[in-house]
Design an enzyme around this catalytic site. Structure first.
Site, mmCIF file in Angstrom:
data_model
loop_
_atom_site.group_PDB
_atom_site.id
_atom_site.type_symbol
_atom_site.label_atom_id
_atom_site.label_comp_id
_atom_site.label_asym_id
_atom_site.label_seq_id
_atom_site.Cartn_x
_atom_site.Cartn_y
_atom_site.Cartn_z
ATOM 1 N N TYR A 113 0.863 -1.186 0.000
ATOM 2 C CA TYR A 113 0.000 0.000 0.000
ATOM 3 C C TYR A 113 0.897 1.233 0.000
ATOM 4 O O TYR A 113 1.961 1.245 0.621
ATOM 5 C CB TYR A 113 -0.910 -0.012 1.227
ATOM 6 C CG TYR A 113 -1.887 1.149 1.313
ATOM 7 C CD1 TYR A 113 -2.921 1.280 0.388
ATOM 8 C CD2 TYR A 113 -1.787 2.097 2.323
ATOM 9 C CE1 TYR A 113 -3.825 2.339 0.469
ATOM 10 C CE2 TYR A 113 -2.689 3.156 2.418
ATOM 11 C CZ TYR A 113 -3.699 3.282 1.486
ATOM 12 O OH TYR A 113 -4.598 4.330 1.568
ATOM 13 N N LYS A 154 6.894 -1.793 4.232
ATOM 14 C CA LYS A 154 6.424 -1.924 2.859
ATOM 15 C C LYS A 154 7.547 -1.652 1.859
ATOM 16 O O LYS A 154 7.610 -2.280 0.793
ATOM 17 C CB LYS A 154 5.241 -0.985 2.607
ATOM 18 C CG LYS A 154 3.991 -1.335 3.400
ATOM 19 C CD LYS A 154 3.491 -2.734 3.102
ATOM 20 C CE LYS A 154 2.208 -3.061 3.812
ATOM 21 N NZ LYS A 154 1.757 -4.460 3.601
ATOM 22 N N THR A 177 -10.262 -3.094 6.465
ATOM 23 C CA THR A 177 -9.863 -4.452 6.814
ATOM 24 C C THR A 177 -9.502 -4.492 8.294
ATOM 25 O O THR A 177 -9.332 -3.454 8.938
ATOM 26 C CB THR A 177 -8.646 -4.909 5.991
ATOM 27 O OG1 THR A 177 -7.501 -4.118 6.369
ATOM 28 C CG2 THR A 177 -8.898 -4.760 4.499
ATOM 29 N N TYR A 201 1.788 6.296 7.903
ATOM 30 C CA TYR A 201 1.832 5.074 7.098
ATOM 31 C C TYR A 201 3.103 5.012 6.248
ATOM 32 O O TYR A 201 4.088 4.419 6.668
ATOM 33 C CB TYR A 201 0.576 4.924 6.225
ATOM 34 C CG TYR A 201 0.448 3.496 5.720
ATOM 35 C CD1 TYR A 201 -0.311 2.566 6.413
ATOM 36 C CD2 TYR A 201 1.151 3.066 4.596
ATOM 37 C CE1 TYR A 201 -0.373 1.239 5.993
ATOM 38 C CE2 TYR A 201 1.094 1.752 4.170
ATOM 39 C CZ TYR A 201 0.331 0.843 4.872
ATOM 40 O OH TYR A 201 0.286 -0.462 4.459
#
Length: 396
Positions: free
Chosen positions: A229, A248, A278, A239
């Site tokens: 992501y 990530k 989610t 993030y």
């Protein structure tokens, strides 16, 4: 038999129990939205690591329903007890297996810790005995901790910014009414960032590929993808520029190394998905508010996990793979459209408790979270006693 009426028990976005019928209905609804296979030819032999939730579940259902996928799905779910229901992923997997069997799919599920060497060995034993070589590995794992199989050291992931503290708006519900709160997270220590990379980066994905390779189970034309992501500049400090983003980035670096390693035999890519509600994403501060605003702004342009899984499978089964300049498959164009992001940014800056009901889809978001655990699912009668002792599907 364990037939009983159950009621939701939750603390904010964390639900402590799940509803079997609700979870099954969520799976049914996604299955019904997916197109059937184009022909009767058997599909690829696939290993889906993280098949019970989020994008892993969507990719599994799409592979089974639309592409006649064969193979094995791995999940790590808790069975029910006398006092507690099974985990939501347990019930979703049970229903997925029933639908797969009804469709004639040769696909089984293994319940176990995908990080462990023993689960890897058991999974590959089963695949080798039944299918021989593997065509596809989909890796979609989110976990709070991971034990290094070589050293035994247990790493714990954290959700923290890097370099500077993070202060931002957040979405809070009080007596079912949404309001804007605030949050402050201190910057992560270097050891915390490294531990998060060890849990959520590419180390375990690479071990799966090495295990398949060592057993001679990589089919010619083998493909592997891992879910990633990028997200918005709004959420970047917590993030993409935070500890999760470091993980990530490691995942994406691993993909490029694996792609080079597989040259001549297969390909490896990360898949940059768009935003979704989610169980993993609800743990990330500010994502609830951002996603609620994004859903309102995107409108009919919102892409569900099932929509994105269909786009991913089209890439995996098509004649060519479209990637960005970092060799990533992108499913997030709808989210990062400049006009969408500009509108979301305007709302983000201006939203307060008085305006949130008119500018963000907070009721939708709350229902989406509940449905992750089988609650608030339309058409489910929650006053009817339900069987909570659902068996795990028969393994291949």
């Amino acid at each position: 038999m364990s037939l009983r009426e159950i009621k939701p028990g939750n603390r904010g976005y964390l639900y402590l129990n799940s509803h079997p019928a609700g979870c099954a209905t969520v799976v049914d609804r996604m299955w019904q939205q997916l197109p059937g296979p184009a022909d009767d030819r058997p599909g690829p032999v696939a290993l889906v690591v993280g098949a019970s939730a989020g994008y892993g579940l969507a990719a599994t259902l799409t592979g089974l329903r639309s592409h006649r996928m064969r193979g094995l799905g791995i999940a790590f779910e808790a069975p029910g007890t006398v006092r507690r229901t099974a985990s939501a992923g347990w019930y979703r997997t049970a229903r997925t297996a029933e639908l797969a069997a009804e469709a004639g799919a040769d696909f089984g599920f293994l319940n176990g810790n995908a990080f462990s060497a023993s689960v890897k060995a058991e999974a590959l034993d089963r695949l080798a005995a039944r299918f021989g070589k593997v065509d596809l590995l989909i890796y979609s794992v989110a976990a709070p901790r991971r034990a290094d199989p070589l050293t035994g050291e247990v790493h714990h992931s954290v959700i923290r910014p890097l370099g500077a503290d993070y202060r931002a708006k957040s979405l809070v519900f009080e007596d079912d009414a949404p309001r804007i709160g605030g949050l402050h997270l201190p910057a992560a220590e270097p050891a915390e960032a490294e531990a998060t990379v060890q849990v959520m980066g590419g180390a375990d994905w690479q071990l799966w590929i090495e295990a398949l390779e060592s057993r001679g189970l990589l089919a010619e034309g083998f493909r592997t993808v891992a879910l990633s992501y990028v997200g918005s500049e709004i959420t970047a400090p917590i993030y993409r520029a935070g500890t999760i983003g470091a993980a990530k980035q490691h995942l994406e670096d691993t993909a490029r190394a694996l792609d080079t390693r597989l040259a001549g035999l297969g390909r490896a890519h990360t898949v940059v998905a768009g935003a979704a509600v989610t169980q993993a994403s609800t743990a990330i501060p500010s994502i609830a508010l951002y996603t609620s605003i994004l859903h309102r702004v995107a409108g009919d342009g919102w892409q569900t996990t099932a929509d994105q899984a269909q786009a991913l499978w089209a890439q995996l089964t098509g004649p060519a793979t479209a990637t960005d300049d970092q060799n990533r498959i992108r499913l997030d164009a709808w989210e990062l459209d400049p006009a969408v992001q500009a509108a979301v940014g305007t709302v983000w800056e201006q939203v307060d408790t008085d305006t949130i009901a008119d500018t963000a889809d907070t009721t939708w978001f709350r229902d989406q979270v509940a449905q992750l655990y089988g609650w608030n699912v339309p058409g489910v009668d929650y006053t009817t006693p339900v069987e909570t002792a659902v068996p795990w599907p028969t393994v291949l």
